[in-house]
Scaffold this motif. Structure first.
Motif, PDB file in Angstrom:
ATOM      1  N   ASN A  59       0.833  -1.207   0.000  1.00  0.00           N
ATOM      2  CA  ASN A  59       0.000   0.000   0.000  1.00  0.00           C
ATOM      3  C   ASN A  59       0.869   1.259   0.000  1.00  0.00           C
ATOM      4  OD1 ASN A  59      -0.097  -1.234   2.822  1.00  0.00           O
ATOM      5  ND2 ASN A  59      -1.149   0.634   3.365  1.00  0.00           N
ATOM      6  N   ASP A  60       0.710   2.156   0.929  1.00  0.00           N
ATOM      7  CA  ASP A  60       1.250   3.513   0.829  1.00  0.00           C
ATOM      8  C   ASP A  60       2.746   3.597   0.478  1.00  0.00           C
ATOM      9  OD1 ASP A  60      -1.077   3.370   2.281  1.00  0.00           O
ATOM     10  OD2 ASP A  60      -0.303   4.391   4.039  1.00  0.00           O
ATOM     11  N   GLN A  76       4.607   0.390   2.269  1.00  0.00           N
ATOM     12  CA  GLN A  76       3.917  -0.494   3.197  1.00  0.00           C
ATOM     13  C   GLN A  76       3.746  -1.843   2.512  1.00  0.00           C
ATOM     14  OE1 GLN A  76       1.892   0.882   6.487  1.00  0.00           O
ATOM     15  NE2 GLN A  76       4.029   1.441   6.273  1.00  0.00           N
ATOM     16  N   TRP A  84      -3.651  -6.985   3.338  1.00  0.00           N
ATOM     17  CA  TRP A  84      -3.025  -6.081   4.297  1.00  0.00           C
ATOM     18  C   TRP A  84      -2.738  -6.811   5.612  1.00  0.00           C
ATOM     19  CZ3 TRP A  84      -3.778  -4.125   9.147  1.00  0.00           C
ATOM     20  CH2 TRP A  84      -3.011  -2.997   9.486  1.00  0.00           C
ATOM     21  N   TRP A 120       3.886   1.461  10.429  1.00  0.00           N
ATOM     22  CA  TRP A 120       2.979   2.091   9.478  1.00  0.00           C
ATOM     23  C   TRP A 120       3.634   3.310   8.829  1.00  0.00           C
ATOM     24  CZ3 TRP A 120      -2.736   1.827  11.674  1.00  0.00           C
ATOM     25  CH2 TRP A 120      -3.076   0.489  11.859  1.00  0.00           C
ATOM     26  N   SER A 121       2.815   4.095   8.159  1.00  0.00           N
ATOM     27  CA  SER A 121       3.373   5.101   7.253  1.00  0.00           C
ATOM     28  C   SER A 121       4.133   6.236   7.937  1.00  0.00           C
ATOM     29  CB  SER A 121       2.263   5.682   6.387  1.00  0.00           C
ATOM     30  OG  SER A 121       1.951   4.723   5.414  1.00  0.00           O
ATOM     31  N   ARG A 186      -1.638   9.212  13.396  1.00  0.00           N
ATOM     32  CA  ARG A 186      -0.631   8.513  12.586  1.00  0.00           C
ATOM     33  C   ARG A 186      -0.134   9.316  11.381  1.00  0.00           C
ATOM     34  NH1 ARG A 186      -5.538   5.713  12.021  1.00  0.00           N
ATOM     35  NH2 ARG A 186      -6.425   5.674   9.928  1.00  0.00           N
ATOM     36  N   ASP A 187       0.925   8.776  10.781  1.00  0.00           N
ATOM     37  CA  ASP A 187       1.466   9.182   9.483  1.00  0.00           C
ATOM     38  C   ASP A 187       2.180  10.541   9.494  1.00  0.00           C
ATOM     39  OD1 ASP A 187       0.121   6.872   8.807  1.00  0.00           O
ATOM     40  OD2 ASP A 187      -1.591   7.892   7.924  1.00  0.00           O
ATOM     41  N   GLU A 241      -5.577  10.810   7.058  1.00  0.00           N
ATOM     42  CA  GLU A 241      -4.396   9.946   6.994  1.00  0.00           C
ATOM     43  C   GLU A 241      -3.336  10.640   6.132  1.00  0.00           C
ATOM     44  OE1 GLU A 241      -5.841   5.429   7.421  1.00  0.00           O
ATOM     45  OE2 GLU A 241      -6.248   6.222   5.438  1.00  0.00           O
TER      46      GLU A 241
HETATM   47  N1  DQQ Z   1      -1.965   2.966   5.683  1.00  0.00           N
HETATM   48  C1  DQQ Z   1      -1.054   2.828   6.787  1.00  0.00           C
HETATM   49  C2  DQQ Z   1      -1.449   3.870   7.768  1.00  0.00           C
HETATM   50  C3  DQQ Z   1      -2.137   4.877   6.917  1.00  0.00           C
HETATM   51  C4  DQQ Z   1      -2.892   4.036   5.946  1.00  0.00           C
HETATM   52  C5  DQQ Z   1      -1.141   1.429   7.311  1.00  0.00           C
HETATM   53  C6  DQQ Z   1      -3.290   4.758   4.700  1.00  0.00           C
HETATM   54  O1  DQQ Z   1      -0.325   4.406   8.438  1.00  0.00           O
HETATM   55  O2  DQQ Z   1      -2.965   5.721   7.668  1.00  0.00           O
HETATM   56  O3  DQQ Z   1      -0.727   0.498   6.343  1.00  0.00           O
HETATM   57  O4  DQQ Z   1      -3.508   3.888   3.639  1.00  0.00           O
END
Ligand code: DQQ
Length: 584
Positions: A59-60, A76, A84, A120-121, A186-187, A241
């Motif tokens: 993912n991200d 990710q 996931w 995570w991100s 987060r992020d 996010e």
């Molecule tokens: N993906 C991550 C998070 C984020 C989300 C987790 C956005 O940190 O908020 O894999 O796709």
């Protein structure tokens, strides 16, 4: 044994136990999905020049940066499967943003207090002396979201293979005093430094339905103090996010030094705040002013916040992140393009997720929106070219563009419309703000119109049972003005009924009376990534044809309106395959 290998073994055994306990909740569903996971990933829809790992879930994009002349992309990734979970920061490097060398994951769960339940991100920041620092969200033993710091183990290694986590981790975390919701925190963004010498970083958050970009400040990048107010927030937008915050110049010359480094402020500088809306999975942004004395961002007058606002992409494109490319003085945008398949189907194909083509971004001369364009490096994959110029595309006609590999192509076309033909445009009532995406569904490519639909039919089968249409419709509106609709219509992209085929659409800020209408589309097996009006609007679709695959795919130009249009210029190139497993 290396840390990563130990982590991997631990992960496998945890997953085994987790799956066992999950199985007791829902044995039937779990067993079905596990059975579907193939030994070798299916190759049918894998892309040729869009970035993706050889298998499993991605993912991200995370922490993109350039270091010692090498581009780094983390992302990710689930090392254990196509869905996931078990998230680590997978890592690849490149000299050109096109061909990539994979490395072992850069960041993976290893620190009890900080990230034992997931990494995570997050984002990379260049500290003084050119030292990269990564701030990322870790999931702690209580499953709370906390923010951690990692730095390279060996600064003389341009590949930055090993990362060391700060012993003070976590550096930012929910407490009874700050009352931050531990599942909505987060992020971290790339940090920027103010004239006072203090670093600033944003963390995505929400309070009830109010999305917030929480601000922290630090003198040393290790000790962070939460500011009394967020940099910005907006009611009714839900969880933010992957925020991104960066300066853009209001006086750029496209093509050269279009970007600004993240800490730049001053005259002629505006700021972009992008947030990824968890509720709708859309990346939206506003252009505005950053007042560094108050640490407040205010969107420009008239800017629309939330889901009805400006989007990087009106199709699939999420959790994106930009970085400043100091080698070429530009800002580059990466975004995650998810599957449009059901979970069951992507699990059975053995992989999920692609990254969009890196896009260079800068502020439009109107100052009201961004322009996005595929990085020029991608053009080195262009092979055989087919060209057309000054050709009339008569009302009701469809013409094949033969001679290019239609499943893997870069097509750049511009249309022009004569005044006499413009008069044939249908009227669009704007008393109630029309919804572009809905219009694209109601008036798909098969519905004849006054002026349009005209554009491309890509990944088309010979019998036309399958095609994805990327097209324009021009409408007349009040006061002798025109409105241009751009659609990416995948409703007929596959005879397989299972993928999501909702058409996407957006209105373009162009005047067809005085401007040509341009469309650039990157076609890559299961991706159709389109840039309208020289990058004023982008739409990315995922499609899964069953007939229009490989050599059987075809490319057409079409005009299903009653007015003629002209192709002023068209170039279509077959694209070569990028190397995603280059040896370093
Ligand atoms: N993906 C991550 C998070 C984020 C989300 C987790 C956005 O940190 O908020 O894999 O796709």
């Amino acid at each position: 044994m290396a840390n990563w290998s130990i982590f991997f073994l631990l992960l496998c055994s945890t997953i085994f136990h987790l799956h066992q306990s999950e199985a007791s909740h829902d044995a039937r569903v779990y067993r079905n999905l596990a059975d579907l996971q193939p030994k070798t990933p299916s190759q049918t829809y894998r892309t040729s020049f869009h970035f993706q790992p050889p298998k499993n879930w991605m993912n991200d994009p995370n922490g993109p940066m350039v270091y010692k002349g090498l581009y780094h992309l983390f992302y990710q990734y689930n090392p254990l499967g196509p869905d996931w979970g078990n998230i680590v920061w997978a890592h690849s490097t490149s000299t050109d943003l096109v061909n990539w060398t994979p490395h072992k994951p850069g960041i993976f769960p290893s620190q009890k207090k900080g990230d034992i339940n997931g990494c995570w991100s997050g984002s990379a920041t260049m500290l003084p002396g050119g030292v990269p620092a990564i701030l990322y969200t870790g999931i702690n033993p209580q499953n709370q979201q906390v923010q951690n710091l990692a730095k390279p183990a060996n600064l003389s290694d341009p590949y930055l293979i090993d990362w060391v986590k700060d012993t003070n981790n976590p550096l930012m975390y929910p407490t009874p005093a700050n009352r931050l919701n531990s599942s909505s925190f987060r992020d971290p963004t790339t940090a920027w430094k103010g004239p006072d010498g203090h670093w600033r970083v944003l963390i995505g958050n929400k309070v009830n339905r109010r999305g917030r970009a929480i601000l922290y400040r630090s003198k040393d990048f290790v000790h962070w103090i939460q500011a009394h107010h967020p940099l910005h927030s907006a009611e009714g937008t839900g969880m933010w996010e992957c925020p991104d915050f960066y300066p853009v110049s209001s006086s750029i010359r496209p093509g050269k030094n279009t970007g600004l480094d993240t800490s730049v402020i001053g005259v002629g500088v505006k700021h972009i705040l992008k947030v990824s809306l968890d509720d709708t999975k859309h990346d939206v942004y506003t252009v505005g002013k950053y007042d560094i004395s108050k640490d407040v961002f205010t969107p420009d007058k008239g800017a629309v916040e939330g889901d009805a606002g400006l989007r990087y992409d009106y199709g699939k494109f999420y959790a994106s992140k930009t970085f400043y490319d100091s080698l070429k003085g530009r800002r580059i945008l990466w975004g995650w393009i998810n599957e449009s398949l059901s979970k069951e189907d992507y699990i059975s194909q053995g992989w999920s997720g692609v990254q969009g083509i890196p896009r260079e971004i800068w502020l439009d001369k109107s100052g009201k929106q961004l322009i996005q364009w595929p990085i020029p490096e991608i053009e080195k994959l262009r092979g055989k070219k087919v060209g057309l110029a000054g050709k009339l595309l008569k009302a009701g006609s469809t013409q094949q563009v033969a001679g290019v590999t239609a499943s893997q192509a870069d097509v750049d076309v511009s249309f022009s419309v004569q005044l006499s033909e413009l008069k044939k445009a249908d009227y669009l009532d704007q008393t109630r703000r029309p919804d572009a995406q809905l219009l694209c569904s109601q008036k798909d490519a098969s519905i004849k119109g006054g002026l349009g639909p005209f554009g491309l039919k890509v990944l088309a089968s010979k019998d036309m049972k399958e095609y994805t249409a990327v097209f324009f419709r021009i409408f007349k509106v009040k006061n002798n003005k025109y409105k241009v609709l751009m659609c990416s219509d995948q409703s007929r992209s596959s005879i397989n009924p299972r993928p999501d085929k909702t058409p996407y659409g957006v209105f373009l800020d162009v005047d067809p009376l005085h401007e040509q209408l341009s469309l650039r589309t990157l076609i890559d097996q299961s991706i159709v990534e389109s840039f309208g009006a020289k990058g004023k609007a982008c739409i990315t679709s995922r499609v899964y044809p069953t007939k229009a695959i490989g050599d059987a795919a075809r490319l057409y130009v079409f005009n299903n309106g009653i007015a003629n249009v002209a192709i002023s210029n068209m170039s279509a190139w077959s694209m070569e395959r990028a190397l995603l497993d280059k040896k370093s």
